[in-house]
Scaffold this active site. Sequence first.
Site, PDB file in Angstrom:
ATOM      1  N   ARG A   7       0.836  -1.215   0.000  1.00 35.18           N
ATOM      2  CA  ARG A   7       0.000   0.000   0.000  1.00 35.18           C
ATOM      3  C   ARG A   7       0.865   1.258   0.000  1.00 35.18           C
ATOM      4  O   ARG A   7       0.469   2.291  -0.541  1.00 35.18           O
ATOM      5  CB  ARG A   7      -0.963   0.001   1.189  1.00 35.18           C
ATOM      6  CG  ARG A   7      -0.284  -0.037   2.549  1.00 35.18           C
ATOM      7  CD  ARG A   7      -1.276   0.030   3.686  1.00 35.18           C
ATOM      8  NE  ARG A   7      -0.619  -0.164   4.977  1.00 35.18           N
ATOM      9  CZ  ARG A   7      -1.148   0.165   6.135  1.00 35.18           C
ATOM     10  NH1 ARG A   7      -2.354   0.709   6.191  1.00 35.18           N
ATOM     11  NH2 ARG A   7      -0.504  -0.052   7.264  1.00 35.18           N
ATOM     12  N   SER A  34      -4.763   4.850   5.751  1.00 36.32           N
ATOM     13  CA  SER A  34      -4.615   3.426   5.447  1.00 36.32           C
ATOM     14  C   SER A  34      -4.202   3.196   3.994  1.00 36.32           C
ATOM     15  O   SER A  34      -3.506   2.238   3.683  1.00 36.32           O
ATOM     16  CB  SER A  34      -5.921   2.680   5.727  1.00 36.32           C
ATOM     17  OG  SER A  34      -6.189   2.641   7.108  1.00 36.32           O
ATOM     18  N   GLU A  55     -18.968   4.729  -0.370  1.00 29.45           N
ATOM     19  CA  GLU A  55     -18.196   4.173  -1.480  1.00 29.45           C
ATOM     20  C   GLU A  55     -18.950   4.190  -2.800  1.00 29.45           C
ATOM     21  O   GLU A  55     -18.359   4.421  -3.865  1.00 29.45           O
ATOM     22  CB  GLU A  55     -17.750   2.745  -1.142  1.00 29.45           C
ATOM     23  CG  GLU A  55     -16.759   2.658  -0.006  1.00 29.45           C
ATOM     24  CD  GLU A  55     -17.413   2.582   1.378  1.00 29.45           C
ATOM     25  OE1 GLU A  55     -16.683   2.391   2.365  1.00 29.45           O
ATOM     26  OE2 GLU A  55     -18.655   2.700   1.456  1.00 29.45           O
ATOM     27  N   PHE A  80     -14.571  -3.080   0.134  1.00 30.50           N
ATOM     28  CA  PHE A  80     -15.435  -1.925  -0.086  1.00 30.50           C
ATOM     29  C   PHE A  80     -15.254  -1.343  -1.487  1.00 30.50           C
ATOM     30  O   PHE A  80     -16.091  -0.563  -1.947  1.00 30.50           O
ATOM     31  CB  PHE A  80     -15.176  -0.854   0.969  1.00 30.50           C
ATOM     32  CG  PHE A  80     -15.194  -1.386   2.376  1.00 30.50           C
ATOM     33  CD1 PHE A  80     -16.060  -2.408   2.739  1.00 30.50           C
ATOM     34  CD2 PHE A  80     -14.339  -0.872   3.341  1.00 30.50           C
ATOM     35  CE1 PHE A  80     -16.079  -2.906   4.033  1.00 30.50           C
ATOM     36  CE2 PHE A  80     -14.354  -1.360   4.642  1.00 30.50           C
ATOM     37  CZ  PHE A  80     -15.226  -2.389   4.988  1.00 30.50           C
ATOM     38  N   HIS A 106      -5.615  -3.801   1.501  1.00 27.84           N
ATOM     39  CA  HIS A 106      -6.101  -4.771   2.484  1.00 27.84           C
ATOM     40  C   HIS A 106      -6.866  -5.907   1.804  1.00 27.84           C
ATOM     41  O   HIS A 106      -7.928  -6.330   2.255  1.00 27.84           O
ATOM     42  CB  HIS A 106      -6.971  -4.077   3.527  1.00 27.84           C
ATOM     43  CG  HIS A 106      -6.235  -3.062   4.362  1.00 27.84           C
ATOM     44  ND1 HIS A 106      -5.557  -2.006   3.803  1.00 27.84           N
ATOM     45  CD2 HIS A 106      -6.091  -2.941   5.711  1.00 27.84           C
ATOM     46  CE1 HIS A 106      -5.017  -1.271   4.758  1.00 27.84           C
ATOM     47  NE2 HIS A 106      -5.307  -1.824   5.925  1.00 27.84           N
ATOM     48  N   ASP A 114      -9.334  -7.593  11.530  1.00 25.68           N
ATOM     49  CA  ASP A 114     -10.573  -6.821  11.409  1.00 25.68           C
ATOM     50  C   ASP A 114     -11.791  -7.692  11.093  1.00 25.68           C
ATOM     51  O   ASP A 114     -12.906  -7.180  11.007  1.00 25.68           O
ATOM     52  CB  ASP A 114     -10.427  -5.736  10.338  1.00 25.68           C
ATOM     53  CG  ASP A 114      -9.627  -4.546  10.854  1.00 25.68           C
ATOM     54  OD1 ASP A 114      -9.057  -4.661  11.941  1.00 25.68           O
ATOM     55  OD2 ASP A 114      -9.575  -3.517  10.171  1.00 25.68           O
ATOM     56  N   ARG A 164      -1.903  -4.737   2.995  1.00 24.18           N
ATOM     57  CA  ARG A 164      -1.431  -4.038   4.189  1.00 24.18           C
ATOM     58  C   ARG A 164      -0.098  -4.554   4.739  1.00 24.18           C
ATOM     59  O   ARG A 164       0.729  -3.747   5.162  1.00 24.18           O
ATOM     60  CB  ARG A 164      -2.501  -4.152   5.274  1.00 24.18           C
ATOM     61  CG  ARG A 164      -2.052  -3.597   6.618  1.00 24.18           C
ATOM     62  CD  ARG A 164      -3.112  -3.805   7.682  1.00 24.18           C
ATOM     63  NE  ARG A 164      -2.700  -3.272   8.959  1.00 24.18           N
ATOM     64  CZ  ARG A 164      -3.456  -3.287  10.052  1.00 24.18           C
ATOM     65  NH1 ARG A 164      -4.657  -3.802  10.008  1.00 24.18           N
ATOM     66  NH2 ARG A 164      -3.010  -2.775  11.172  1.00 24.18           N
TER      67      ARG A 164
END
Length: 205
Positions: A7, A34, A55, A80, A106, A114, A164
């Site tokens: 990322r 992030s 989104e 997302f 991610h 998560d 990530r």
Amino acid sequence: MEMKDTRSGFGAGLTHLGRTNKNVVALCADLTGSLKMNDFKNENPNRFFQIGIAEANMMGIAAGMTIGGKIPFTGTFANFSTSRVYDQIRQSIAYSGKNVKICASHAGLTLGEDGATHQVLEDIGMMKMLPNMTVINTCDYNQTKSATIAIADYAGPVYLRFGRPKVPNFTPENQTFEIGKALNMQEGNDVTIFATGHLVWEALE
């Protein structure tokens, strides 16, 4: 070997584009840190759009921006970026070949802590099925940076997938990413192993 997160490669590539391509704009769904988009935001405040946790709206706005000649890069987590907004991508971006760059961090199971709501494995298949969509799944920091820069010059929708965790950074630093070209990482005669994303290094090992 240096360990770096992919990322951050995206963030570095986007920052480079902010300095070299005035048509590049960035949109984020409340995950600027992030997605490592802070440098682009700080250097180009008039070309960065914080959409918030909306989104679907982000995809629609990005599609509209292309009509004015902008090259929008959207940023949020892979789940997302795809599952949550598949209808908007399908109808507003893919079918009409809008020049939107859907950039997703991610991905896969790399966001284990998560939980399942933030994980996605089916995103590659979902995006590959869409008309006009190009799917890129990078393996390390250097390749992600290079791919981010390359897709700005590619006309059409792109799904750029990265992650990530910090992984070995093993591809050349100043490489030129060629969309659609497979790389032969190691010669052999006994078996052929195909890999993509973070699993390229695992395959080499």
